[in-house]
Design a protein around this motif. Structure first.
Motif, mmCIF file in Angstrom:
data_model
loop_
_atom_site.group_PDB
_atom_site.id
_atom_site.type_symbol
_atom_site.label_atom_id
_atom_site.label_comp_id
_atom_site.label_asym_id
_atom_site.label_seq_id
_atom_site.Cartn_x
_atom_site.Cartn_y
_atom_site.Cartn_z
ATOM 1 N N GLU A 15 0.821 -1.207 0.000
ATOM 2 C CA GLU A 15 0.000 0.000 0.000
ATOM 3 C C GLU A 15 0.855 1.257 0.000
ATOM 4 O O GLU A 15 2.011 1.233 0.425
ATOM 5 C CB GLU A 15 -0.909 0.028 1.231
ATOM 6 N N HIS A 16 0.259 2.343 -0.459
ATOM 7 C CA HIS A 16 0.850 3.672 -0.359
ATOM 8 C C HIS A 16 -0.299 4.647 -0.148
ATOM 9 O O HIS A 16 -1.316 4.581 -0.843
ATOM 10 C CB HIS A 16 1.640 4.019 -1.627
ATOM 11 N N GLU A 17 -0.151 5.519 0.829
ATOM 12 C CA GLU A 17 -1.184 6.487 1.187
ATOM 13 C C GLU A 17 -2.518 5.802 1.506
ATOM 14 O O GLU A 17 -3.590 6.315 1.188
ATOM 15 C CB GLU A 17 -1.353 7.540 0.087
ATOM 16 N N GLY A 18 -2.444 4.613 2.100
ATOM 17 C CA GLY A 18 -3.637 3.914 2.552
ATOM 18 C C GLY A 18 -4.420 3.150 1.497
ATOM 19 O O GLY A 18 -5.506 2.653 1.776
ATOM 20 N N ILE A 19 -3.898 3.071 0.270
ATOM 21 C CA ILE A 19 -4.586 2.306 -0.778
ATOM 22 C C ILE A 19 -3.595 1.331 -1.412
ATOM 23 O O ILE A 19 -2.377 1.545 -1.341
ATOM 24 C CB ILE A 19 -5.223 3.222 -1.848
ATOM 25 N N PRO A 20 -4.106 0.269 -2.047
ATOM 26 C CA PRO A 20 -3.185 -0.657 -2.703
ATOM 27 C C PRO A 20 -2.290 0.074 -3.707
ATOM 28 O O PRO A 20 -2.746 0.978 -4.424
ATOM 29 C CB PRO A 20 -4.118 -1.650 -3.413
ATOM 30 N N LEU A 21 -1.013 -0.289 -3.740
ATOM 31 C CA LEU A 21 -0.043 0.385 -4.601
ATOM 32 C C LEU A 21 -0.459 0.355 -6.068
ATOM 33 O O LEU A 21 -0.315 1.354 -6.779
ATOM 34 C CB LEU A 21 1.336 -0.242 -4.425
ATOM 35 N N ILE A 83 6.397 8.567 -9.134
ATOM 36 C CA ILE A 83 6.671 7.394 -8.299
ATOM 37 C C ILE A 83 7.957 7.597 -7.509
ATOM 38 O O ILE A 83 8.014 7.328 -6.300
ATOM 39 C CB ILE A 83 6.719 6.120 -9.163
ATOM 40 N N ASN A 84 8.988 8.112 -8.172
ATOM 41 C CA ASN A 84 10.266 8.360 -7.485
ATOM 42 C C ASN A 84 10.144 9.435 -6.414
ATOM 43 O O ASN A 84 10.732 9.308 -5.338
ATOM 44 C CB ASN A 84 11.344 8.730 -8.494
ATOM 45 N N LYS A 85 9.387 10.490 -6.678
ATOM 46 C CA LYS A 85 9.212 11.556 -5.685
ATOM 47 C C LYS A 85 8.478 11.078 -4.442
ATOM 48 O O LYS A 85 8.611 11.670 -3.377
ATOM 49 C CB LYS A 85 8.472 12.745 -6.313
ATOM 50 N N ASN A 86 7.716 9.988 -4.582
ATOM 51 C CA ASN A 86 7.020 9.401 -3.445
ATOM 52 C C ASN A 86 7.843 8.304 -2.774
ATOM 53 O O ASN A 86 7.333 7.566 -1.934
ATOM 54 C CB ASN A 86 5.655 8.858 -3.888
ATOM 55 N N ASN A 87 9.121 8.223 -3.175
ATOM 56 C CA ASN A 87 10.070 7.259 -2.595
ATOM 57 C C ASN A 87 9.562 5.822 -2.639
ATOM 58 O O ASN A 87 9.748 5.054 -1.692
ATOM 59 C CB ASN A 87 10.425 7.645 -1.151
ATOM 60 N N LEU A 88 8.920 5.467 -3.745
ATOM 61 C CA LEU A 88 8.410 4.110 -3.906
ATOM 62 C C LEU A 88 9.401 3.264 -4.695
ATOM 63 O O LEU A 88 9.934 3.706 -5.710
ATOM 64 C CB LEU A 88 7.056 4.131 -4.629
ATOM 65 N N ARG A 89 9.629 2.062 -4.216
ATOM 66 C CA ARG A 89 10.498 1.109 -4.909
ATOM 67 C C ARG A 89 9.585 0.070 -5.549
ATOM 68 O O ARG A 89 8.996 -0.764 -4.862
ATOM 69 C CB ARG A 89 11.462 0.459 -3.929
ATOM 70 N N VAL A 90 9.444 0.145 -6.880
ATOM 71 C CA VAL A 90 8.558 -0.737 -7.625
ATOM 72 C C VAL A 90 9.326 -1.284 -8.824
ATOM 73 O O VAL A 90 9.912 -0.517 -9.590
ATOM 74 C CB VAL A 90 7.298 0.012 -8.131
ATOM 75 N N PHE A 91 9.316 -2.601 -8.990
ATOM 76 C CA PHE A 91 9.955 -3.191 -10.165
ATOM 77 C C PHE A 91 9.078 -2.925 -11.380
ATOM 78 O O PHE A 91 7.852 -3.036 -11.319
ATOM 79 C CB PHE A 91 10.146 -4.707 -9.975
#
Length: 105
Positions: A15-21, A83-91
């Protein structure tokens, strides 16, 4: 039109911000003006860490998911920057494509 086909790989329980990524990625793409995105649910797979993920009766939240999007180079840059600005690591995978519609109607 020339652009990219981008596929993001994640799991139902991320999840991110309370919802599924996966949902978060689709919503951000829509807000950025991307023409469409598709969410696919997988039966089973394994990640870069070697962990097995599957859709089963005991652990539905670990279901593997893919978000697939055809987008222009500019749209792709904006989405990956978000996505990068939210510091998310996603393949993800990113392939050059040509896309469009078969007719005007």
């Amino acid at each position: 039109m020339k652009g990219y086909f981008v596929t993001f790989f994640t799991q139902q329980n991320r999840e991110h911000e309370g919802i599924p990524l996966a949902t978060w990625i689709i919503e951000k793409a829509q807000k950025l003006g991307v023409g469409g995105a598709t969410l696919f649910s997988g039966k089973e797979g394994f990640g870069h860490d070697g962990r097995f993920h599957s859709e089963n009766l005991f652990d539905l939240e670990d279901t593997p998911l893919q978000v697939a999007i055809a987008l222009s180079a500019e749209e792709c840059d904006r989405l990956l920057d978000c996505i990068n600005k939210n510091n998310l690591r996603v393949f993800y995978t990113k392939s050059e494509i040509e896309f469009g519609f078969t007719s005007e109607s």
